[in-house]
Design an enzyme around this catalytic site. Structure first.
Site, PDB file in Angstrom:
ATOM      1  N   GLU A  67       0.935  -1.274  -0.195  1.00  0.00           N
ATOM      2  CA  GLU A  67       0.061  -0.102  -0.054  1.00  0.00           C
ATOM      3  C   GLU A  67       0.755   1.078   0.062  1.00  0.00           C
ATOM      4  O   GLU A  67       0.404   2.235  -0.810  1.00  0.00           O
ATOM      5  CB  GLU A  67      -1.127   0.015   1.273  1.00  0.00           C
ATOM      6  CG  GLU A  67      -1.899  -1.020   1.265  1.00  0.00           C
ATOM      7  CD  GLU A  67      -1.376  -2.279   2.107  1.00  0.00           C
ATOM      8  OE1 GLU A  67      -2.036  -2.943   2.793  1.00  0.00           O
ATOM      9  OE2 GLU A  67      -0.336  -2.468   2.071  1.00  0.00           O
ATOM     10  N   ALA A 171      13.237 -36.480  -7.284  1.00  0.00           N
ATOM     11  CA  ALA A 171      13.491 -37.244  -8.557  1.00  0.00           C
ATOM     12  C   ALA A 171      13.241 -38.655  -8.499  1.00  0.00           C
ATOM     13  O   ALA A 171      14.244 -38.964  -7.689  1.00  0.00           O
ATOM     14  CB  ALA A 171      14.541 -36.671  -9.438  1.00  0.00           C
ATOM     15  N   GLN A 313       9.185 -39.780   3.370  1.00  0.00           N
ATOM     16  CA  GLN A 313       8.274 -40.525   3.682  1.00  0.00           C
ATOM     17  C   GLN A 313       7.419 -40.123   5.179  1.00  0.00           C
ATOM     18  O   GLN A 313       6.341 -40.269   5.381  1.00  0.00           O
ATOM     19  CB  GLN A 313       8.554 -41.968   3.817  1.00  0.00           C
ATOM     20  CG  GLN A 313       7.484 -43.036   3.776  1.00  0.00           C
ATOM     21  CD  GLN A 313       6.642 -42.845   2.432  1.00  0.00           C
ATOM     22  OE1 GLN A 313       7.239 -42.927   1.288  1.00  0.00           O
ATOM     23  NE2 GLN A 313       5.198 -42.673   2.731  1.00  0.00           N
TER      24      GLN A 313
END
Length: 363
Positions: A67, A171, A313
């Site tokens: 702003e 990957a 995991q």
């Protein structure tokens, strides 16, 4: 007399106008990606008689808010008294690194304020809107809510869930492995790249956009990563390393002091490395929750989890993740360390030369 149909048309016209300018605010705000942490990356537009007269987005942390930058960009400040200011997130009402934006709007007597989302921060949370309304401003709240929530997902997660926005990344080979068998690695200790150079560069871009990056002990011991953005221009993320037994030593890049680094361990070292922050947790209980608590304590609002498989995991099994970005390459290992098991909402699949990038969102 204005008919109901005309009123409805006027209403939808006004809604579309508001959406148009909030959309522009989001577009502007993206310029602050990766630089405003822990503040949100906000965008702001000022409109006078259907014309944009000012624009701004959040400066790097410690600098001006959106702003302020938008108001400062207006050449003729007299026009502000008959203008509307649009902003993706509720203007702040408290003193932090900078004065309250709500006060600045009131000071310039901007009569109309259109806000994409309410700010969940406990120091704001409606107080900015209350202050604006008390000063006589016409305030319109919640425009393009879904889009603004997506844009501010990191900030919102931090303040509503008290943890960082969590991105999982790995990957994997075409046959589902993220690393070769140990005997193969022992015979040839050089890095085994699964993704292509274009995907690797994209990962460095992602690192520049998030506040922190986290890896486990084995990833550091085996790969000795730098965890920086050397293949992209931008700031390096804070390094978070899990090192329960303090196995990592001086020959590893994560202890080089070049980037703020937090080591999460089971006990503090007798001779701590200079410039390294150590955080002690109980690795036997609620590991992922404790990690999230530590990151939240350090005002970290987003983190990329880059490995290894056990660490990834753990976050998946704890259901503490928001996105997963998975590269699938063409190579095959036939045996080795299997990729994490995950289920989520398929957001997109993209071809990057020889790789396929899959983006999942948590259900």
């Amino acid at each position: 007399m204005i008919t109901n149909n005309l009123l409805i048309l006027f209403y939808f016209y006004e809604v579309k106008i508001h959406e148009k300018y909030i959309s522009r605010c989001i577009q502007l705000a993206k310029n602050g990606l990766g630089t405003t942490f822990p503040n949100p990356m906000v965008g702001s537009v000022i409109v006078h008689e259907g014309k944009i007269i000012g624009e701004g987005y959040t400066s790097p942390y410690g600098g001006s808010h959106a702003e302020v930058n938008a108001i400062n960009s207006v050449k003729d400040k007299v026009l502000l008294k008959k203008a509307a200011i649009y902003v993706t997130l509720e203007p702040c009402s408290h003193f932090g690194k900078t004065p309250p934006c709500a006060d600045l709007i009131i000071k310039h007597q901007i009569p109309n304020v259109v806000i994409g989302l309410l700010d969940p921060h406990e120091k704001v949370a409606g107080k900015g809107i209350e202050k604006l309304k008390a000063a006589g401003c016409n305030v319109t709240v919640v425009v393009l809510e879904k889009e603004c929530m997506e844009h501010h997902k990191r900030f919102l997660t931090s303040h509503t869930k008290k943890r960082p926005y969590i991105i999982l990344k790995w990957a994997e080979t075409a046959d589902g492995f993220i690393a070769p068998a140990q005997d193969k690695r022992n015979n040839n200790p050089e890095p085994y790249w699964i993704s292509n150079p274009y995907s690797q560069q994209l990962v460095h871009q992602w690192r520049s956009q998030e506040q922190a990056i986290l890896v486990g002990t084995n990833t550091v011991l085996v790969d000795n990563p730098k965890l920086n953005v050397r293949h992209w221009k931008g700031r390096n993320p804070i390094r978070i390393v899990l090192d329960r037994e303090l196995k990592i030593d001086n020959k590893h890049h994560v202890l080089d002091g070049s980037v703020k680094t937090i080591i999460i361990t089971a006990q503090k070292p007798e001779n701590p490395h200079k410039g390294i922050i150590y955080e002690v947790i109980d690795f036997e209980n609620n590991l992922v929750t404790q990690i999230c608590d530590i990151l939240h304590k350090h005002d970290i609002i987003s983190v990329i989890i880059e490995g290894g498989a056990k660490t990834l995991q753990s976050f998946i099994d704890s259901e503490l993740w928001d996105e997963a970005r998975i590269f699938k390459g063409k190579s095959q290992f036939r045996e080795g360390l299997e990729s994490p098991r995950i289920h989520g909402f398929l957001e997109s699949e993209t071809q990057i030369e020889s790789d396929i990038l899959t983006l999942l969102k948590h259900d």
